[in-house]
Design a protein around this motif. Sequence first.
Motif, mmCIF file in Angstrom:
data_model
loop_
_atom_site.group_PDB
_atom_site.id
_atom_site.type_symbol
_atom_site.label_atom_id
_atom_site.label_comp_id
_atom_site.label_asym_id
_atom_site.label_seq_id
_atom_site.Cartn_x
_atom_site.Cartn_y
_atom_site.Cartn_z
ATOM 1 N N ILE A 121 0.854 -1.182 0.000
ATOM 2 C CA ILE A 121 0.000 0.000 0.000
ATOM 3 C C ILE A 121 0.893 1.236 0.000
ATOM 4 C CG2 ILE A 121 -1.944 1.136 1.112
ATOM 5 C CD1 ILE A 121 -2.448 -1.812 0.251
ATOM 6 N N TYR A 122 0.897 1.980 -1.106
ATOM 7 C CA TYR A 122 1.737 3.167 -1.231
ATOM 8 C C TYR A 122 1.098 4.391 -0.573
ATOM 9 C CZ TYR A 122 3.750 0.362 -5.042
ATOM 10 O OH TYR A 122 4.319 -0.635 -5.798
ATOM 11 N N GLY A 123 -0.209 4.436 -0.560
ATOM 12 C CA GLY A 123 -0.922 5.586 -0.028
ATOM 13 C C GLY A 123 -2.370 5.210 0.215
ATOM 14 N N LEU A 124 -3.165 6.160 0.658
ATOM 15 C CA LEU A 124 -4.536 5.876 1.070
ATOM 16 C C LEU A 124 -5.569 6.437 0.102
ATOM 17 C CD1 LEU A 124 -4.104 6.527 4.897
ATOM 18 C CD2 LEU A 124 -3.905 4.370 3.637
ATOM 19 N N ASP A 125 -5.135 6.737 -1.127
ATOM 20 C CA ASP A 125 -6.049 7.305 -2.123
ATOM 21 C C ASP A 125 -6.264 6.323 -3.275
ATOM 22 O OD1 ASP A 125 -5.909 9.555 -0.560
ATOM 23 O OD2 ASP A 125 -4.610 10.672 -1.929
ATOM 24 N N ASP A 126 -7.408 6.456 -3.914
ATOM 25 C CA ASP A 126 -7.694 5.769 -5.177
ATOM 26 C C ASP A 126 -8.178 6.858 -6.127
ATOM 27 O OD1 ASP A 126 -8.185 3.977 -7.171
ATOM 28 O OD2 ASP A 126 -9.721 2.829 -6.111
ATOM 29 N N ARG A 127 -7.205 7.580 -6.665
ATOM 30 C CA ARG A 127 -7.478 8.840 -7.361
ATOM 31 C C ARG A 127 -8.495 8.697 -8.470
ATOM 32 N NH1 ARG A 127 -2.615 9.635 -8.795
ATOM 33 N NH2 ARG A 127 -2.666 9.635 -11.076
ATOM 34 N N TYR A 128 -8.373 7.665 -9.287
ATOM 35 C CA TYR A 128 -9.252 7.530 -10.448
ATOM 36 C C TYR A 128 -10.695 7.228 -10.052
ATOM 37 C CZ TYR A 128 -4.909 7.317 -13.149
ATOM 38 O OH TYR A 128 -3.693 7.596 -13.703
ATOM 39 N N ARG A 129 -10.881 6.571 -8.902
ATOM 40 C CA ARG A 129 -12.252 6.267 -8.473
ATOM 41 C C ARG A 129 -12.808 7.326 -7.522
ATOM 42 N NH1 ARG A 129 -10.007 0.628 -7.832
ATOM 43 N NH2 ARG A 129 -10.474 -0.429 -9.802
ATOM 44 N N GLY A 130 -12.019 8.377 -7.274
ATOM 45 C CA GLY A 130 -12.512 9.475 -6.455
ATOM 46 C C GLY A 130 -12.460 9.226 -4.960
ATOM 47 N N ILE A 131 -11.681 8.248 -4.510
ATOM 48 C CA ILE A 131 -11.590 7.915 -3.087
ATOM 49 C C ILE A 131 -10.306 8.513 -2.526
ATOM 50 C CG2 ILE A 131 -11.636 6.069 -1.380
ATOM 51 C CD1 ILE A 131 -14.082 6.093 -3.225
ATOM 52 N N ARG A 132 -10.419 9.217 -1.398
ATOM 53 C CA ARG A 132 -9.251 9.818 -0.762
ATOM 54 C C ARG A 132 -9.236 9.508 0.727
ATOM 55 N NH1 ARG A 132 -10.124 14.842 -0.346
ATOM 56 N NH2 ARG A 132 -8.037 15.289 0.443
ATOM 57 N N ASN A 133 -8.010 9.273 1.221
ATOM 58 C CA ASN A 133 -7.763 9.182 2.660
ATOM 59 C C ASN A 133 -8.501 8.023 3.324
ATOM 60 O OD1 ASN A 133 -6.365 10.198 4.915
ATOM 61 N ND2 ASN A 133 -8.244 11.153 5.680
ATOM 62 N N GLY A 134 -8.532 6.891 2.664
ATOM 63 C CA GLY A 134 -9.141 5.730 3.302
ATOM 64 C C GLY A 134 -9.301 4.570 2.346
ATOM 65 N N ARG A 135 -9.326 3.365 2.912
ATOM 66 C CA ARG A 135 -9.420 2.161 2.092
ATOM 67 C C ARG A 135 -10.638 1.299 2.435
ATOM 68 N NH1 ARG A 135 -5.532 0.156 -0.749
ATOM 69 N NH2 ARG A 135 -5.974 -1.981 -0.044
ATOM 70 N N ARG A 136 -11.256 1.554 3.553
ATOM 71 C CA ARG A 136 -12.388 0.708 3.943
ATOM 72 C C ARG A 136 -13.671 1.288 3.338
ATOM 73 N NH1 ARG A 136 -10.516 -3.086 7.489
ATOM 74 N NH2 ARG A 136 -12.598 -3.827 8.057
ATOM 75 N N VAL A 137 -13.793 1.083 2.029
ATOM 76 C CA VAL A 137 -14.974 1.519 1.286
ATOM 77 C C VAL A 137 -15.517 0.328 0.509
ATOM 78 C CG1 VAL A 137 -14.176 3.904 1.068
ATOM 79 C CG2 VAL A 137 -13.614 2.255 -0.712
ATOM 80 N N VAL A 138 -16.812 0.329 0.262
ATOM 81 C CA VAL A 138 -17.424 -0.673 -0.600
ATOM 82 C C VAL A 138 -18.219 0.058 -1.675
ATOM 83 C CG1 VAL A 138 -19.419 -0.947 0.977
ATOM 84 C CG2 VAL A 138 -18.898 -2.725 -0.729
#
Length: 759
Positions: free
Chosen positions: A657-674
């Motif tokens: 895990i390099y960072g906590l963003d998923d830029r292309y899907r619009g997710i920032r500062n966290g990974r516990r998303v569904v």
Amino acid sequence: MATKPPQGDPVQDAPKVAERKRAAAGLPAIGHTLRMAHQQMGVKRTALTLLSVNQKDGFDCPGCAWPEPEHRHKAEFCENGAKAVAEEATLRRVTPEFFAAHPVSDLARRSGYWLGQQGRLTHPMYLPEGADHYEPVSWERAFDIVAEELTALSSPDEAVFYTSGRTSNEAAFLYQLFARKLGTNNLPDCSNMCHESSGSALSETIGVGKGSVLLEDLHQADLVVVAGQNPGTNHPRMLSALEKAKANGARIVSVNPLPEAGLERFKNPQTPKGLTTGTSLTDLFLQIRIGGDQALFRLLNKLILDTPGAVDEEFVRAHTHGFHDFAEAARAADWDETLAATGLAREDVERFLRMVLDSERIVVCWAMGLTQHKHSVPMIREIVNFLLLRGNIGRPGAGVCPVRGHSNVQGDRTMGIFERPAPAFLDALEREFGFAPPREHGYDVVRAIRALRDGEAKVFFAMGGNFVSASPDTEVTEAAMRRARLTVHVSTKLNRSHAVTGARALILPTLGRTERDLQAGGEQFVTVEDSMGMVHASRGRLEPASPHLLSEPAIVCRLARRVLGAEDDVSWEEFEKDYATVRDRIARVVPGFEDFNARVAHPGGFALPHAPRDERRFPTATGKANFTAAPVEYPHLPEGRLLLQTLRSHDQYNTTIYGLDDRYRGIRNGRRVVLVNPDDAEALKLADGSYVDLVSEWKDGVERRAPGFRVVHYPTARGCAAAYYPETNVLVPLDATADVSNTPASKSVVVRLEQSATD
């Protein structure tokens, strides 16, 4: 100047969500790449290191296995490749003082992100039985500890030797030789968890368990189908190849449950156009339901059969077997069932058919979205049927293209890292080294976990990787690892597997790809095989992160000498001094590597032979390419449930895990998303921003729960959801695997979403 690692684990319970992106790369990718590289390496080291990545006289990117073109850019790397290099070439260090300050119980509570951010391991470390702190240990004592445990086993088959896809050809060959001299074929690898289904399907149908295309074939194709794959995040340099194919007139069909920015538009940062408008890639997006791909290609095959003149009858007659049974099964395909299985509209399937019929040369690419289902092997066989029907294997611009993940995962298998080795390979090994290698099949990943769980395996040795985080059924896997007598990890960085240990544990720090490898015989290089069967050299340029590191070949050679003893007649000491001597032996054992040292000296390396591609010769049991006729399968969902696929974020490579963003899907500062389709969310009364527990359902009745996930309304296919691994690996039952390949079925997990106690 490089920054210090985070002191505390960042809070991840309130991720921010924005609109998803419609294009990949471009200026944002350049900025993100430089920012992360500077944080890890500083400005000067960033420039020196990145300019050597994937160059003919440089080192192979430790990230994905996408091939390099003959003519290379000065910056022949992608954003995620740069992140992989930065993580390895970081100036941060994990020293014995770090382990003195952090007990194993503390490390076990940390996130994978925090562990990885601490930096490079510098010393061999030992966790004695009953202790809670790793302590420094000499290399000699470390090898003694491994030898103590291995020689105490009742059988060599009580040891498991796992391999990560980063391991070089030379290290992999030595590693499998050591394991087989010890007396076991327990050589599971990361392929067991990813492209094993591809190898199983392709070996049976075309006789070679690898892709049949070179990079130039992609450029020459009329139609490229990208199924179950997100190249914008997982293989970004593939976008350049797709852009070139488009420029040459190709059309692209993407088949995926989620829209992905990289397949919509590519802003190539190497070109002026890429920095502005970019290139639209996908001509037809088929938003298929998870697991519906076999049904789609079966119907396509029926429609091709029903179209006069569409079948390449000469090719079918001369080069294939089993056509009659296949055709009978294909003609039974049903429109209504297919549309239900796929979620597609009839007009989209018909448009796909027209594109197929208009194309003489077709390449089908795929990745984990096709390989991690119960029915993955027949799904991939159906794609082979599709290509065989129109003669699209064994000619330029056409073929199968399973896109491998880790940089040498395909090479490791070629070198003999396989629990079910071919008799011909073992025969060659026996002739070359004068011993009788074991013939009984060993454990793959899933069977290795079962053996550890059941006390049938007692020593676990990992050549790289993060086994605990990569494997399914997290709680079962971790409990199994803790039953071992000894766990050993050859690693460059800290990861969760170092905190989930057997009674005793060792961390053996090794050189990275970026580093100079100086042995008694002089400076060494290693070799790798990319996703398209090209073999080339890799030469590190940086000084090692610590003087206490050993290379992977050196670790294997010293361990073999200590365990097998002075009476063993393999020249381990010479192998450690000079890797060219290893390549000489590979040349006499592995077909296609004849005159290995001379051929790999050529800049860019050489292509391994591939009989279907090169000669239209199919080394199968029938001597021809095999059509198959398996029943069509697809997941069936109970009422009120969703089908979950695990996937990566953009700030992630495999379990790193390099960072906590998923830029292309619009997710920032966290990974516990569904990610949930808005219509499904409305039916299930799940508001965007609400928190749920993901609970998987399987026939064993065991409740597997991943708590505290933020619901994100997202345009997934209806009935489908997505969430990041390794956080969701806890939901994947150990015994839920693909038929034939035994790959964990991580892309089709039936889940219910329950309101979280934290909401």
